[in-house]
Enzyme design. Structure first.
Site, PDB file in Angstrom:
ATOM      1  N   HIS A   1     -11.063  -3.987   9.818  1.00 59.72           N
ATOM      2  CA  HIS A   1     -11.649  -3.973   8.474  1.00 59.72           C
ATOM      3  C   HIS A   1     -12.949  -3.167   8.446  1.00 59.72           C
ATOM      4  O   HIS A   1     -13.792  -3.399   7.585  1.00 59.72           O
ATOM      5  CB  HIS A   1     -11.958  -5.397   7.995  1.00 59.72           C
ATOM      6  CG  HIS A   1     -10.768  -6.169   7.519  1.00 59.72           C
ATOM      7  ND1 HIS A   1      -9.801  -6.624   8.363  1.00 59.72           N
ATOM      8  CD2 HIS A   1     -10.390  -6.567   6.270  1.00 59.72           C
ATOM      9  CE1 HIS A   1      -8.887  -7.288   7.664  1.00 59.72           C
ATOM     10  NE2 HIS A   1      -9.219  -7.266   6.402  1.00 59.72           N
TER      11      HIS A   1
ATOM     12  N   GLU B   1       0.810  -1.225   0.000  1.00 56.28           N
ATOM     13  CA  GLU B   1       0.000   0.000   0.000  1.00 56.28           C
ATOM     14  C   GLU B   1       0.836   1.265   0.000  1.00 56.28           C
ATOM     15  O   GLU B   1       0.509   2.246  -0.679  1.00 56.28           O
ATOM     16  CB  GLU B   1      -0.956   0.011   1.202  1.00 56.28           C
ATOM     17  CG  GLU B   1      -2.128  -0.962   1.107  1.00 56.28           C
ATOM     18  CD  GLU B   1      -1.750  -2.403   1.413  1.00 56.28           C
ATOM     19  OE1 GLU B   1      -0.601  -2.654   1.842  1.00 56.28           O
ATOM     20  OE2 GLU B   1      -2.612  -3.296   1.236  1.00 56.28           O
TER      21      GLU B   1
HETATM   22  C1  LIG Z   1      -2.338  -4.443   4.481  1.00 58.65           C
HETATM   23  C2  LIG Z   1      -3.324  -5.334   3.849  1.00 58.65           C
HETATM   24  N1  LIG Z   1      -3.495  -5.270   2.527  1.00 58.65           N
HETATM   25  C3  LIG Z   1      -4.386  -6.068   1.919  1.00 58.65           C
HETATM   26  C4  LIG Z   1      -5.137  -6.946   2.643  1.00 58.65           C
HETATM   27  C5  LIG Z   1      -6.186  -7.821   1.968  1.00 58.65           C
HETATM   28  N2  LIG Z   1      -5.687  -9.191   1.895  1.00 58.65           N
HETATM   29  C6  LIG Z   1      -6.021 -10.096   2.826  1.00 58.65           C
HETATM   30  S1  LIG Z   1      -5.272 -11.571   2.588  1.00 58.65           S
HETATM   31  C7  LIG Z   1      -4.493 -11.014   1.215  1.00 58.65           C
HETATM   32  C8  LIG Z   1      -3.600 -11.924   0.437  1.00 58.65           C
HETATM   33  C9  LIG Z   1      -2.515 -12.440   1.293  1.00 58.65           C
HETATM   34  O1  LIG Z   1      -1.796 -13.406   0.601  1.00 58.65           O
HETATM   35  P1  LIG Z   1      -0.761 -14.271   1.417  1.00 58.65           P
HETATM   36  O2  LIG Z   1       0.096 -13.372   2.231  1.00 58.65           O
HETATM   37  O3  LIG Z   1      -0.063 -15.148   0.450  1.00 58.65           O
HETATM   38  O4  LIG Z   1      -1.612 -15.104   2.436  1.00 58.65           O
HETATM   39  P2  LIG Z   1      -2.648 -16.284   2.125  1.00 58.65           P
HETATM   40  O5  LIG Z   1      -3.981 -15.634   2.009  1.00 58.65           O
HETATM   41  O6  LIG Z   1      -2.218 -16.963   0.888  1.00 58.65           O
HETATM   42  O7  LIG Z   1      -2.564 -17.154   3.316  1.00 58.65           O
HETATM   43  C10 LIG Z   1      -4.827  -9.683   0.959  1.00 58.65           C
HETATM   44  C11 LIG Z   1      -4.315  -8.890  -0.167  1.00 58.65           C
HETATM   45  C12 LIG Z   1      -4.955  -6.958   4.029  1.00 58.65           C
HETATM   46  N3  LIG Z   1      -5.677  -7.754   4.819  1.00 58.65           N
HETATM   47  N4  LIG Z   1      -4.028  -6.170   4.595  1.00 58.65           N
END
Ligand SMILES: Cc1ncc(C[n+]2csc(CCOP(=O)(O)OP(=O)(O)O)c2C)c(N)n1
Ligand SMILES: Cc1ncc(C[n+]2csc(CCOP(=O)(O)OP(=O)(O)O)c2C)c(N)n1
Ligand SMILES: [Mg+2]
Ligand SMILES: [Mg+2]
Lengths: 324, 329, 329, 324
Positions: free
Chosen positions: A129, A60
């Protein structure tokens, strides 16, 4: 287009703005292929291609910082931050860079960019959230802050935000995304900084913005059946905000209640109430009431969150108190 | 079959059986959650770790009581493997008074300070500095403990990870950076979002990197033991666990973006099936393993029932607990 | 001696002479600033790049008119090498109406949009995402330009750099990451703050890394040319320039934390002395070089005088210019 | 200790807190060897060693995030962020993690940490080194926000902040660092949330905090010579803030002006004015005046910045207007 959903109005505003101006580009997490977490950008990748609808990494801070650089470089970036809560990671870019660049550079350049920030509760999405942090941005010289409540405003204010030469924080209430409303074939161009009188009334002025507008209208209905006539002012724009419309209304009603979903203390309503108290002092027959969330993080459980978000009854009660 | 007989049957490899049990508990819990969510009994959204159970079981098997961990939005497996009370867990996700966090946090912030669980987290990447600080506390207070930061492959794009890698290296902190690499960030392959190689990034900071098949519970447990030893004796280490996310990003996500080939390959890699097969290979009877499944499912069902029966949290008490009550410290 | 004669004298190596002239201008400007600051004629605080002139001169020599740059709190050299109007520069730092930024920004935010200078920056690391975005604009609008992010070695600890490296690699952006490595972050050696190796970090993202003696103007110019070609043709590149900070972190910093050995070694590495020696070696007369110094100093002195005579900025006009005036776009 | 400088009071509070409690640790950029950019931590490395006085890399986000983890792990971290403007890089850690952990975890743990944030102008440090952003934090449930004006308060409030079990944002005005004042041998323990009547008066209540206190006192002097008696309330604590003292004073004076250095719009003063207008409505003989910086980034030039920062004359004028 009657029965257009709010999210669809956002989508159409983005599409129309991109059609109208080749320098408009979109950036955000999962906005391209997936069309966005809330589907605000659905279909835009196919229509405008990956150079203009860009999936970003989960970064971000750098995304918003890059938007500033891109805006200085002749693009008009529209950034989606998935939840307003995540803008905490991009505050330097927004506050120290975007907001100040024009000023700091002696007016040499403007920073035409929009950051879309979905705020608000109602989805049981929990403390990280659901926040409404718009008061932060309204306090920052150089930023404009919009928060449309209706489907038509979602469209026209987003178009206005994208057209605006300065950085705009565009706040959408997630709970409104599925709401349907009327979107005219040729929506009027909105002026940033103009409120709308959503309902006329003579006994009290309800000042509000975003999703709380609908609770105010509900409260106004309920009050009407008790013989109380409430005027409802939808601010639409929080920075700048339409003092004239608000003070004009209070001059007629002599009473005001400011209501929003954000935490009450040190919220947007504080500024509105302070200004009404200051500039409308002689008009006021009662203290300006304020309705907002209590001083706690947004709780998760349904039973807690439903009590946390200010409802029509709370607004009604504040009006009744102001008439007592 | 009681557990003594079972252990005998597998020739002393009780560790695998323990790992298997832990994975079964995660599997049963999340399978139940999936259904509860579909039925509208769980508010908000939940991210399941079905398919990733071996990482949770393996990593937590290497931790001692003084150790701490911070995890992500996809943290159910980790807190279950760490031993969270199942009742408190379900009640939390169902928004009940008896929830581990009194219904205030839900799936994304489950925490248990008594077990050193510094919470799941709604902010991608945020677990890493939290664990870093916890490691700093271990070091400063000489607790002998280590801290674990679970994070996803998508979180590698957040600056927080890189800031923390540097600080951990600089201060030789007793810390494991566990990257749970399931190849996906939400609806996109992480390969389309992150161009860095974690092994090389770690290397650039002089931090050891261990790579493991995160769907192999024993291998993961071994690697985690090695990582924990390194963290305790020397300093930070990165443990990258390759794994698979079975369900969508969140429950309700139809995963249209995944091709059928990938979906088909998942079953083959299923960590629970793999440990089951291995246990059978070692001589355990399928029926005995089935019995554990049934026991586990019964435990879960009982926890769900208890959660349903639990009271809703009190609003005024919640409001009164934003700050530490006077006199409490 | 006019510049034609000078160029003849050095056998066609006019590039080195140009670099030298640029460095002399930076040197004269900052030497004047140092005195003005000590005399209380410059408000706030200023960070001088004395000793680092070759990086500015070398890197900017490789840039074309469409190119852009974003720099740091220590950015005087970069904006001067890029050709900022000297009068506007001094007036800015002295808080005058005729300042490049109308006296609103001071040393830490000098910008010139006409020259593609997206500003010095008060936030460590912030120049990097700004340049990233500028590179994205170059790519999207097919301007043919590249963007340069100047950052210090201390800024490597900010997550912003790592986020940007990834994005630049992912999108093959036409961008140079210029690390001006002077070994110091404020009052501490960066080695005590940052454990990573930039070459390896870049490598982990598949980004080419070029290392150069940043006190050798010609070598830096060559490396910058190579980097610029790479950025234009292929994508991002990191250019790490090893250099020396002569003065304190800010003016007024007595640098008690630096040992006498290091201070003594500085003179030997002085980039301006080195290019002068090289020019003399190539056949230029010392007197001719002295004449350029005098000319340059006279130019600077005139700019200072003009700044002193300039009006103070108007408050109400400033207040009216926070947002783009209506009708301006 | 008469003639103790403000910065020395901060230094002593840190030292005494570290003496009193081995779990107190300091973290920040150049705070150890160099003793801090403003010398708040001078000498503490020698006294308490590098494990308790820790130089960090330039990684504000991870530093504050680590402080949260450390606080949950039994330490009491005190973080120095060199300039308040840089806290924009640590907003997630402060707002999403520190502020909410106790609440989110159902009260299982507190997060005893302090983040010291030097704010304010007067040093011609320009738009990114001079901001007053305390209103942001006052809006966040879970955070406490202090802003001491006097040397004694700098000491006692910092001790109170470090002793407090919850995360405290501790705001120091850089322009006050060199100010000398009286620091008693045994300074009283301050209570967070208690204002102080800095000067008694009967015609108008001036509500303020931080460096602006001294402009209020100056204004009160000037007003006195015109026969106007101003009471000056120094809030000291912004979240929570001492409504009782403020409303009590207004009940006696019937007039109020709120003054601070931060930008006026959507600043801390908005909440104070709104509450006075709401709860003190019947006491008020005039609108609540507000004095704060105009709506622009902090400009660099001396001539601009000196007009930007609200001075005693502006406060005096607001009082006169309220008495008109
Ligand atoms: C700072 C932030 N940006 C975006 C999100 C939205 N978001 C939640 S999970 C996710 C993907 C995360 O991917 P990963 O780190 O690979 O974890 P996984 O879901 O695969 O376990 C995103 C973009 C968030 N929760 N926090
Ligand atoms: C975000 C942020 N943190 C801290 C500072 C204070 N600060 C200014 S310069 C500096 C050191 C920077 O070191 P480096 O990047 O090596 O640049 P150099 O000063 O050596 O040119 C620090 C910590 C700042 N301006 N911004
Ligand atoms: Mg993943
Ligand atoms: Mg440096």
């Amino acid at each position: 287009m009657a029965d257009t959903r709010y999210i669809r109005a956002i989508n159409k505003a983005l599409a129309d703005a991109m059609d109208a101006d080749a320098s408009v580009v979109l950036m955000g997490e999962d906005i391209a292929d997936a069309g966005g977490s809330f589907k605000a950008t659905r279909g835009l990748l196919d229509r405008f291609g990956p150079a203009r609808v860009r999936d970003t990494p989960i970064s971000e801070g750098a995304i918003v910082g890059a938007a500033v650089g891109a805006a200085l470089g002749g693009l008009k970036p529209v950034v989606e931050i998935m939840f307003m809560d995540f803008v905490t990671l991009a505050m330097d870019a927004l506050v120290n860079q975007a907001a100040k660049s024009r000023f700091m550079f002696g007016g040499q350049a403007s920073v035409p960019m929009v950051v879309r920030l979905p705020h608000g509760g109602g989805l049981n999405a929990g403390p990280q959230h659901s926040q409404c942090l718009e008061a932060w941005f309204a306090h920052i010289p150089g930023l404009k802050v919009l928060c449309p409540a209706t489907v038509e405003d979602a469209y026209s204010l987003l178009r206005a935000a994208i057209d605006d030469p300065d950085p705009v924080v565009f706040v959408e209430n997630k709970a409104l995304y599925a709401m349907a409303g009327d979107l005219p074939e040729e929506p009027a161009r909105a002026s940033i900084g103009k409120a709308r009188i959503a309902r006329q009334g003579s006994d009290v002025t309800l000042v509000t913005y975003g999703a709380t507008l609908f609770n105010c209208l509900k409260a106004a209905d309920a009050l009407a059946s008790d013989g109380i006539s409430a005027e409802v002012v939808d601010l639409r724009s929080l920075q700048p905000w339409d003092k004239e419309t608000v003070l004009g209304s209070v001059a007629r009603t002599h009473r005001a209640v400011v209501a929003h979903e954000a935490v009450r203390s040190f919220g947007v309503g504080a500024e509105i109430a302070a200004v009404i108290g200051e500039e409308g002092f002689d008009d006021l027959d009662a203290p300006v009431g304020r309705v907002g969330a209590p001083f706690m993080p947004v709780p998760f459980a349904r039973s807690l969150e439903s009590r946390f978000i200010p409802d029509a009854a709370a607004i009604q009660a504040a009006v009744v108190a102001s008439l007592a | 079959m009681n557990s003594r007989t079972a252990k005998k049957a597998i020739g002393g490899n009780s560790r695998l059986l323990d790992l298997h049990r832990t994975m079964l508990l995660i599997r049963a819990t999340e399978t139940a959650l999936s259904k509860l969510f579909a039925d509208g009994e769980i508010p908000g959204f939940i991210h399941l770790s079905l398919g990733q159970e071996a990482v949770a079981a393996g990593v937590c098997s290497a931790l001692g009581p003084a150790d701490t961990l911070a995890t992500t939005h996809r943290g159910h497996g980790h807190v279950i493997a760490r031993g969270i009370d199942l009742g408190g867990f379900f009640k939390e996700l169902m928004g009940r008074e008896g929830g581990q966090c009194k219904g205030r946090s839900g799936s994304m912030h489950v925490a248990d300070m008594g077990l050193g669980i510094l919470g799941a987290n709604g902010i991608v990447g945020a677990s890493v500095p939290l664990a870093l600080g916890s490691a700093l506390a271990h070091q400063t207070r000489a607790t002998g403990g280590i801290a674990v930061a679970f994070f996803g492959d998508g979180a590698m794009a957040e600056g927080a990870l890189h800031e923390a890698l540097n600080m951990a290296a600089l201060w030789s902190l007793p810390m494991i950076f566990v990257c749970e690499n399931n190849g996906w960030s939400e609806f996109s392959p992480t390969a389309r979002q992150f161009r860095g190689k974690l092994a090389n990034i770690a290397g650039a900071f002089g931090i050891r990197h261990i790579h493991v098949d995160g769907n192999d519970a024993e291998a993961t447990a071994d690697a985690a033991r090695e990582a924990a030893d390194h963290a305790r004796a020397t300093g930070p280490v990165v443990l990258e666990c390759m794994t698979t996310r079975f369900h969508g990003h969140f429950e309700g996500d139809p995963q249209k973006y995944r091709d059928s080939e990938e979906m088909a390959a998942m079953a083959a890699g299923d960590p629970v099936a793999r440990s089951r097969a291995r246990l059978i290979e070692l001589g355990m009877a399928a029926a005995d393993l089935d019995a554990i499944v049934s026991e586990t499912e019964a435990r879960v069902a009982a926890a769900v029932e208890a959660s349903r029966a639990d009271a809703l949290p009190d609003f005024d008490a919640t409001l009164a607990d934003v700050y530490t009550p006077m006199g409490a410290h």
